[in-house]
Design a protein around this motif. Structure first.
Motif, PDB file in Angstrom:
ATOM      1  N   VAL A   1       0.791  -1.257  -0.117  1.00  0.00           N
ATOM      2  CA  VAL A   1       0.042  -0.044   0.062  1.00  0.00           C
ATOM      3  C   VAL A   1       0.893   1.260  -0.038  1.00  0.00           C
ATOM      4  O   VAL A   1       0.681   2.320  -0.753  1.00  0.00           O
ATOM      5  N   TYR A   2       2.019   1.274   0.666  1.00  0.00           N
ATOM      6  CA  TYR A   2       2.998   2.271   0.838  1.00  0.00           C
ATOM      7  C   TYR A   2       3.356   2.665  -0.794  1.00  0.00           C
ATOM      8  O   TYR A   2       3.490   3.907  -0.995  1.00  0.00           O
ATOM      9  N   LYS A   3       3.692   1.712  -1.319  1.00  0.00           N
ATOM     10  CA  LYS A   3       4.327   1.870  -2.489  1.00  0.00           C
ATOM     11  C   LYS A   3       3.089   2.441  -3.704  1.00  0.00           C
ATOM     12  O   LYS A   3       3.619   3.361  -4.569  1.00  0.00           O
ATOM     13  N   ILE A   4       2.032   1.842  -3.539  1.00  0.00           N
ATOM     14  CA  ILE A   4       1.165   2.489  -4.353  1.00  0.00           C
ATOM     15  C   ILE A   4       0.713   3.980  -4.196  1.00  0.00           C
ATOM     16  O   ILE A   4       0.561   4.798  -5.014  1.00  0.00           O
ATOM     17  N   ILE A   5       0.668   4.437  -2.713  1.00  0.00           N
ATOM     18  CA  ILE A   5       0.481   5.694  -2.437  1.00  0.00           C
ATOM     19  C   ILE A   5       1.875   6.604  -2.877  1.00  0.00           C
ATOM     20  O   ILE A   5       1.537   7.614  -3.520  1.00  0.00           O
ATOM     21  N   GLN A   6       2.839   5.823  -2.662  1.00  0.00           N
ATOM     22  CA  GLN A   6       4.081   6.844  -3.378  1.00  0.00           C
ATOM     23  C   GLN A   6       4.033   7.197  -4.755  1.00  0.00           C
ATOM     24  O   GLN A   6       4.593   8.070  -5.225  1.00  0.00           O
ATOM     25  N   ASN A   7       3.539   5.989  -5.446  1.00  0.00           N
ATOM     26  CA  ASN A   7       3.489   5.973  -6.918  1.00  0.00           C
ATOM     27  C   ASN A   7       2.392   7.123  -7.259  1.00  0.00           C
ATOM     28  O   ASN A   7       2.590   8.078  -8.469  1.00  0.00           O
ATOM     29  N   GLU A   8       1.319   7.147  -6.577  1.00  0.00           N
ATOM     30  CA  GLU A   8       0.070   7.955  -6.938  1.00  0.00           C
ATOM     31  C   GLU A   8       0.903   9.686  -6.693  1.00  0.00           C
ATOM     32  O   GLU A   8       0.507  10.352  -7.554  1.00  0.00           O
ATOM     33  N   GLU A   9       1.394   9.670  -5.487  1.00  0.00           N
ATOM     34  CA  GLU A   9       1.947  11.268  -5.289  1.00  0.00           C
ATOM     35  C   GLU A   9       2.983  11.338  -6.400  1.00  0.00           C
ATOM     36  O   GLU A   9       2.990  12.637  -6.587  1.00  0.00           O
TER      37      GLU A   9
ATOM     38  N   GLN B   1       1.136  12.642  -9.404  1.00  0.00           N
ATOM     39  CA  GLN B   1       0.392  13.842  -9.080  1.00  0.00           C
ATOM     40  C   GLN B   1       1.474  15.030  -9.137  1.00  0.00           C
ATOM     41  O   GLN B   1       1.341  16.052  -9.908  1.00  0.00           O
ATOM     42  N   GLN B   2       2.533  14.953  -8.581  1.00  0.00           N
ATOM     43  CA  GLN B   2       3.598  15.804  -8.569  1.00  0.00           C
ATOM     44  C   GLN B   2       4.336  16.095  -9.904  1.00  0.00           C
ATOM     45  O   GLN B   2       4.452  17.180 -10.183  1.00  0.00           O
ATOM     46  N   GLU B   3       4.247  14.950 -10.806  1.00  0.00           N
ATOM     47  CA  GLU B   3       5.283  15.402 -11.971  1.00  0.00           C
ATOM     48  C   GLU B   3       4.130  15.453 -13.500  1.00  0.00           C
ATOM     49  O   GLU B   3       4.708  15.283 -14.277  1.00  0.00           O
ATOM     50  N   THR B   4       2.924  15.443 -13.128  1.00  0.00           N
ATOM     51  CA  THR B   4       2.068  15.652 -14.188  1.00  0.00           C
ATOM     52  C   THR B   4       1.268  16.852 -13.992  1.00  0.00           C
ATOM     53  O   THR B   4       0.891  17.216 -12.903  1.00  0.00           O
ATOM     54  N   LEU B   5       0.736  17.360 -15.076  1.00  0.00           N
ATOM     55  CA  LEU B   5      -0.238  18.452 -15.103  1.00  0.00           C
ATOM     56  C   LEU B   5      -1.746  18.024 -14.831  1.00  0.00           C
ATOM     57  O   LEU B   5      -2.406  17.472 -15.600  1.00  0.00           O
ATOM     58  N   SER B   6      -2.507  18.079 -13.684  1.00  0.00           N
ATOM     59  CA  SER B   6      -3.763  17.496 -13.554  1.00  0.00           C
ATOM     60  C   SER B   6      -4.936  18.722 -13.741  1.00  0.00           C
ATOM     61  O   SER B   6      -4.994  19.676 -13.140  1.00  0.00           O
TER      62      SER B   6
END
Length: 453
Positions: free
Chosen positions: A11-19, A22-27
């Motif tokens: 779960v930690y890895k999934i959250i880190q990947n999602e963050e 979010q940090q590296e793309t234009l939402s």
């Protein structure tokens, strides 16, 4: 997240990947935003442990004194943020915007009552009585007819269409904006018990006084759903229906950026019935941790910085609209009054669904969307919806909007070579494209200059 990293690495890895995403793309999905660390801390607090079924001072469980204090503060802040008349009340317990709307229906209507709301392909919402016509020939005939009335399709998609009798008004075929005279005529013909405005893909301001006048003439309640515009209204950058409509509903995670949940504002004589519709009508115990996030976000909305943010969203979006038009994109309603634009891709090589996927692979996250007077189904429509709330939260300004518009045209130009391919083939081509990878890297570099905190 040091504890989570130790106890549940997956779960930690999934959250880190999602963050990281979010940090590296234009939402640019207009219904998304980045919440402050304070909101996130409140949502992740011990408040999630407590069950507090009931209302302030009248809980079914003991030990709820601090939940009462929290909910009282949230209501107080909501009244101040949205400048409520003294005769209005607030509910902050609805779990989502759809739940909030359903609670209003349950409080004000009887099963089978007629509701008049905006047609979903023109920008309306599922929870406003949407039913879909799966027959392509019937959809095309409906568009060709030019009728401004939609009485529903064979497939009742949302529970609001199953419980009530929806009639939906369409926008003008010429301007794609509200035709208030036609809405008045439809209301006079069908005599609804409730008229609803608001939605997910209508980029223009709504004249709430005109709609209220129409509702009053036919003896209907008026519900203004401002899920998208709530933060703009809170920041005094957009017209408010408060004090005009009978009820106002909103989600809290879009422009208001106050965590997940919903707020209902209504005349005091209505809010008591709405409270009962929430509990015991629809829900059990409220999600206290989400109410805490809403409360913190409302506190932030009272600051000068929030007002600046709200006005900057409008400026950014209108600049984005003009720059997209310079890139020869057609915009639905020929512009925007608020936080998103809707691009009409009917005359472009690629339509909404494949283009949204290609943009996503280039680091620009948008969503495909329906648009007025288009017979294509919602899962494969002709338009693209993109907004600026999240970009504005990052601190991006007019200069960045100009660059983003250039990227979007550049991507369409070289992706046009794939226009005759199936969706899966287009996706594979985009994944391998050097041009897509180059722009994704440029997007990442831009995002790194405006980190999310």
């Amino acid at each position: 997240m040091s504890n989570l990293k130790k106890t549940d690495k997956q779960v930690y890895k999934i959250i880190q990947n999602e963050e990281k995403r979010q940090q590296e793309t234009l939402s640019m999905i207009p219904s998304e935003n980045w919440f402050s660390s304070s909101v996130r801390e409140a949502v992740g607090s011990v408040l999630s442990h407590k069950y507090a079924e009931g209302n302030i001072g009248s809980r079914y469980y003991e030990g709820a004194q601090y939940i009462d204090e929290l909910e009282t503060l949230a209501i107080k802040r909501a009244k101040k943020v949205f400048q409520l008349p003294k005769t209005w009340g607030v509910n902050v317990q609805a779990l989502s915007g759809s739940n909030a709307n359903l609670a209003v229906y349950l409080a004000l209507l009887q099963p089978g009552d007629t509701i008049l709301a905006m047609y979903l392909p023109d920008g309306g919402h599922l929870s406003h009585g949407w039913s879909f016509e799966p027959d392509k020939a019937k959809r095309e005939a409906d568009v060709a007819s030019g009728s401004l009335i939609y009485k529903g399709g064979e497939k009742k998609v949302n529970i609001s269409a199953m419980l009530y009798s929806p009639v939906q008004y369409k926008t003008s075929p010429k301007t794609h904006q509200f035709n208030y005279k036609a809405i008045a005529e439809i209301a006079e013909q069908y005599k609804p018990k409730l008229i609803i405005t608001g939605g997910t893909a209508y980029p223009r301001a709504i004249n709430h006084k005109k709609i209220k006048s129409i509702a009053k003439k036919v003896g209907a309640y008026y519900l203004a759903d401002v899920a998208h515009e709530a933060g703009l209204i809170a920041g005094e950058a957009f017209p408010s229906p408060v004090g005009i409509a009978d009820v106002v509903t909103m989600t809290t995670h879009k422009t208001l950026r106050s965590g997940r949940g919903a707020i209902i504002l209504a005349k005091q004589e209505l809010i008591e019935n709405i409270n009962r519709a929430i509990l015991p009508g629809l829900q059990g115990g409220p999600h206290n941790h989400n109410i805490a996030g809403i409360c913190v976000g409302l506190g932030e909305a009272l600051t000068p910085a929030f007002k600046k943010y709200a006005h900057q969203i409008i400026a950014n979006t209108q600049t984005l609209a003009k720059e997209l038009q310079k890139q020869n994109f057609k915009l639905v309603t020929n512009g925007t009054d608020k936080h998103f634009v809707l691009i009409n891709l009917a005359d472009e090589p690629l339509l909404g669904r494949p283009f949204a996927r290609i943009l996503s692979l280039a680091g620009i996250t948008t969503n495909y969307s329906t648009m007025p007077w288009d017979s294509r189904p919602p899962r494969n429509p002709s338009a693209l919806r993109l907004g600026t709330p999240w970009l504005t939260t990052r601190g991006m300004n007019l200069k960045e909007m100009k660059q983003i518009a250039k990227w979007i045209r550049e991507i369409m130009n070289f992706a046009s070579a794939w226009k005759d391919l199936e969706f899966s083939e287009i996706e594979e081509k985009a994944k391998k494209s050097k041009d897509i990878k180059r722009i994704a890297q440029e997007v990442k570099e831009l995002c790194n200059r405006f980190p999310l905190r």
